[in-house]
Write a protein that holds these residues in place. Structure first.
Motif, short mmCIF file in Angstrom:
data_model
loop_
_atom_site.label_atom_id
_atom_site.label_comp_id
_atom_site.label_asym_id
_atom_site.label_seq_id
_atom_site.Cartn_x
_atom_site.Cartn_y
_atom_site.Cartn_z
N GLU A 4 -0.71 6.15 0.01
CA GLU A 4 -0.80 7.33 -0.85
C GLU A 4 0.61 7.83 -1.22
O GLU A 4 0.86 8.23 -2.36
N ARG A 5 1.50 7.82 -0.22
CA ARG A 5 2.86 8.26 -0.48
C ARG A 5 3.55 7.35 -1.49
O ARG A 5 4.27 7.80 -2.38
N LYS A 7 2.03 5.51 -3.73
CA LYS A 7 1.39 5.75 -5.03
C LYS A 7 1.94 7.01 -5.69
O LYS A 7 2.21 7.03 -6.89
N ASP A 8 2.08 8.08 -4.89
CA ASP A 8 2.64 9.33 -5.42
C ASP A 8 4.07 9.13 -5.92
O ASP A 8 4.47 9.69 -6.94
N SER A 11 4.12 7.20 -9.20
CA SER A 11 3.49 7.94 -10.30
C SER A 11 4.31 9.14 -10.74
O SER A 11 3.98 9.80 -11.73
N ASP A 12 5.39 9.44 -10.00
CA ASP A 12 6.29 10.53 -10.39
C ASP A 12 6.99 10.18 -11.69
O ASP A 12 7.49 9.06 -11.87
N ARG A 478 14.16 12.04 -6.09
CA ARG A 478 12.74 11.94 -5.70
C ARG A 478 12.55 10.86 -4.63
O ARG A 478 11.78 11.05 -3.67
N ASP A 482 11.34 11.22 -0.45
CA ASP A 482 10.23 10.51 0.18
C ASP A 482 10.71 9.79 1.45
O ASP A 482 10.00 9.78 2.46
#
Length: 486
Positions: A4-5, A7-8, A11-12, A478, A482
């Motif tokens: 999920e991380r 993917k996030d 997608s940023d 970004r 993460d």
């Protein structure tokens, strides 16, 4: 959770912009193997990296400041007659004299016409320089020469003294033939015996076609060219006055370049007949059949185009690069770029001792170079040594800014909370924007001034800064967020 991380992250929008630009850049660069199995790209290379020649031409003219008690139009006309050359008024206080004179030589002529020389600068006005540049560009393009650059070298006073022509893939002899022997073109008509009379200068020729075979179907090669309407009327009047329309064989048309004959032939019967009743703007100079006729037509095309230059020039400097030397430069620059990236990675690893921080920094840094190369490929900007120096400079300045972001976020060695993280990232980006602005301001004069050898360095450095601020720095912020959140 980890998926999920990831993917996030991808997608940023900041990371997406970086990925899209990278993909588009690789497509623009288009690395592929040619028919010989050699790796090649769409990048254009200048003289530093392939065989070619450069010639620097000096204008044999001067821009002179003046005062006079006579009406300016009368003064200019009388001065032009006494100096035996064109004198053009640049502005209310300056004249362009299209012939080489020293200031001491000019002073007596000015005094004789009730004028005074106030200032003196070798060269031509910016308007004439633009005209010369366009003429040379058109001429070089018409010859099929690829990857040619024409740059005028203008001083802060607006006077242009030199023009530099760079032609990749052209040897020195051919380069000098194309641009090194410029002169004034003239058309004359034979009157009696070997006597001739002036008809037109080269400025009456508005366009010149590429060599072709005669439209009449004779198979002869030649060059078509177009006269202005005034030039066509003058040509018709001269042909009738001197008997070229009634007796073409005894009244040949002669073309001269710097008073040397480059073409001589009688008018065709069809042209002679048509000139009796009306002027014609379209002319065709026949040079004969076969390979010899084609070669003569090619040479005549060069000479017809040479006549359009408004001032005389001398070769002030020249040079060439061999194919082997260009290949050596390219290999050395590639090695220098790779070593620079490796050294940057080593220093960063020594500072942070954390591969998860070092790897994104190095990859982001390399991505800037790929995006820049894609930009260079799209605009067909020629790669030369100053351009490569700009790319390496972008590597250095880019990693500096990434260090600013990382150090600001890891203040006191602690990973901050999300809210504090965003505040620190914003503060780091503010520092980076201010630093980028100073680089842009410092590089702007080099990009705008006529320093052709430094323009590539300035433009690439500026583009690297812009890409960094708008694309790679936000994406890195970004990505590092993460990584540190782990």
């Amino acid at each position: 959770m980890k998926q999920e991380r990831i993917k996030d992250l991808f997608s940023d929008w900041r990371v997406l912009v970086l990925i899209v630009l990278l993909v588009l850049s690789v497509i623009a660069i288009y690395p592929h193997f040619d028919s010989n199995g050699n790796l090649t790209t769409n990048l254009q290379y200048g003289l530093d990296f392939q065989q070619g020649s450069w010639i620097q031409l000096e204008f044999k003219a001067e821009v002179v400041g003046f005062t006079t008690t006579e009406p300016v139009d009368t003064f200019v006309a009388n001065l032009s007659k006494s100096l035996d050359t064109d004198v053009v008024q640049v502005d209310a206080n300056h004249l362009e004299i299209r012939k080489s004179y020293t200031q001491a030589e000019l002073q007596p002529y000015f005094e004789a016409e009730d004028g005074t020389v106030v200032s003196y600068q070798p060269g031509i006005s910016a308007t004439t320089a633009d005209l010369v540049k366009q003429i040379l560009v058109d001429k070089i393009n018409s010859m099929g020469t690829k990857d040619a650059k024409v740059n005028t070298i203008t001083g802060l006073n607006g006077v242009t003294q030199y023009v530099r022509v760079e032609m990749a893939g052209v040897d020195m002899n051919q380069a000098q033939q194309i641009v090194g022997k410029q002169g004034k073109f003239e058309i004359r008509i034979q009157t009696t015996g070997n006597q001739t009379e002036h008809v037109l200068y080269g400025d009456s020729i508005t366009s010149v076609a590429v060599p072709s075979q005669s439209p009449a179907g004779s198979g002869n090669w030649g060059v078509g060219f177009t006269l202005s309407s005034d030039g066509a009327a003058t040509f018709q009047n001269a042909a009738i006055t001197y008997g070229a329309t009634t007796d073409p064989a005894d009244h040949k048309l002669t073309m001269l370049l710097d008073n040397q004959s480059v073409y001589s032939a009688p008018l065709s019967q069809a042209l002679a007949g048509s000139l009796q009743s009306e002027p014609t703007t379209q002319l065709f100079a026949s040079t004969g059949s076969g390979t010899s006729g084609e070669q003569q037509a090619t040479n005549l095309e060069i000479q017809l185009r040479a006549g359009a230059l408004p001032v005389d020039v001398d070769i002030a400097g020249s040079g060439s690069t061999s194919a082997s030397l260009g290949q050596h430069y390219m290999e050395m620059c590639l090695i220098a770029g790779i070593l620079a990236l490796i050294m940057v990675a080593f220093v960063i690893f020594y500072r942070y001792r954390e591969p998860r921080i070092v790897l994104p920094m190095v990859l982001i840094n390399a991505s800037e170079i790929v995006i820049l190369l894609g930009f260079i490929s799209v605009i067909q900007f020629q790669m030369d040594l100053p351009t490569v120096a700009g790319l390496i400079a972008v590597l250095g300045t880019g990693i500096d800014q990434l260090v600013v972001i990382t150090d600001e976020i890891l203040h006191e060695g602690l990973v901050p909370s999300p809210n504090i993280y965003l505040k620190r990232l914003a503060r780091a980006l503010t520092i980076i924007v201010i630093a980028a602005a100073t680089v842009l301001i410092a590089m702007l004069p080099l990009a705008l001034m006529d320093l052709s050898t430094l323009k590539g360095f300035a433009i690439i450095t500026m583009m690297g800064v812009i890409i960094g601020v708008l694309v790679t720095r936000p994406a890195y912020g970004r990505i590092i967020m993460d990584i540190l959140s782990e």
